[in-house]
Design an enzyme around this catalytic site. Structure first.
Site, PDB file in Angstrom:
ATOM      1  N   SER A  80       0.836  -1.194   0.000  1.00  0.00           N
ATOM      2  CA  SER A  80       0.000   0.000   0.000  1.00  0.00           C
ATOM      3  C   SER A  80       0.869   1.241   0.000  1.00  0.00           C
ATOM      4  O   SER A  80       2.051   1.200   0.355  1.00  0.00           O
ATOM      5  CB  SER A  80      -0.946   0.020   1.205  1.00  0.00           C
ATOM      6  OG  SER A  80      -0.215   0.147   2.401  1.00  0.00           O
ATOM      7  N   CYS A  81       0.260   2.338  -0.447  1.00  0.00           N
ATOM      8  CA  CYS A  81       0.910   3.651  -0.434  1.00  0.00           C
ATOM      9  C   CYS A  81      -0.215   4.672  -0.323  1.00  0.00           C
ATOM     10  O   CYS A  81      -1.336   4.317   0.023  1.00  0.00           O
ATOM     11  CB  CYS A  81       1.767   3.856  -1.687  1.00  0.00           C
ATOM     12  SG  CYS A  81       0.836   3.826  -3.225  1.00  0.00           S
ATOM     13  N   LEU A  82       0.063   5.915  -0.631  1.00  0.00           N
ATOM     14  CA  LEU A  82      -0.968   6.939  -0.471  1.00  0.00           C
ATOM     15  C   LEU A  82      -1.953   6.974  -1.646  1.00  0.00           C
ATOM     16  O   LEU A  82      -3.149   7.026  -1.446  1.00  0.00           O
ATOM     17  CB  LEU A  82      -0.295   8.304  -0.279  1.00  0.00           C
ATOM     18  CG  LEU A  82      -1.139   9.390   0.351  1.00  0.00           C
ATOM     19  CD1 LEU A  82      -1.652   8.977   1.724  1.00  0.00           C
ATOM     20  CD2 LEU A  82      -0.328  10.673   0.475  1.00  0.00           C
TER      21      LEU A  82
END
Length: 100
Positions: A80-82
């Site tokens: 995951s990331c932003l």
């Protein structure tokens, strides 16, 4: 939104449900992003720039650096990331290293 191998995007609820299983959640945001926006509970932070090296580490070294058992190439992993861009890159890196 989050990215996974067979289902390109996961909802928040799907991720919460997955985290009840033995999935390893790797947050590939930079450390300053974690400081600014907060850590995702039960995830480990491996910034995208360190990911390829981390996934090729000796398992003992990985555990020492990230306080987590290193995933095997068949273990379930979620990145995951932003915004979803870095997590898609992370998925590509992992798959190129033989992760399924």
């Amino acid at each position: 939104s989050l990215c996974a191998g067979e289902a390109p995007d996961l909802s928040y609820q799907e991720l919460k449900d997955l985290k009840k299983t033995n999935v390893l959640h790797i947050d590939v945001r930079e450390r300053w992003e974690i400081d600014r926006f907060g850590k995702i509970p039960a995830s480990i932070n491996i910034p995208l720039g360190e990911l390829v090296e981390a996934l090729q580490m000796d398992p003992t070294e990985f555990k020492k650096q990230y306080s987590q058992k290193m995933p095997s190439k068949s273990d379930p992993v979620v990145f995951s990331c932003l915004a979803g861009t870095k997590s898609k890159q992370a998925l590509g890196f992992a798959m190129s290293l033989g992760f399924s």
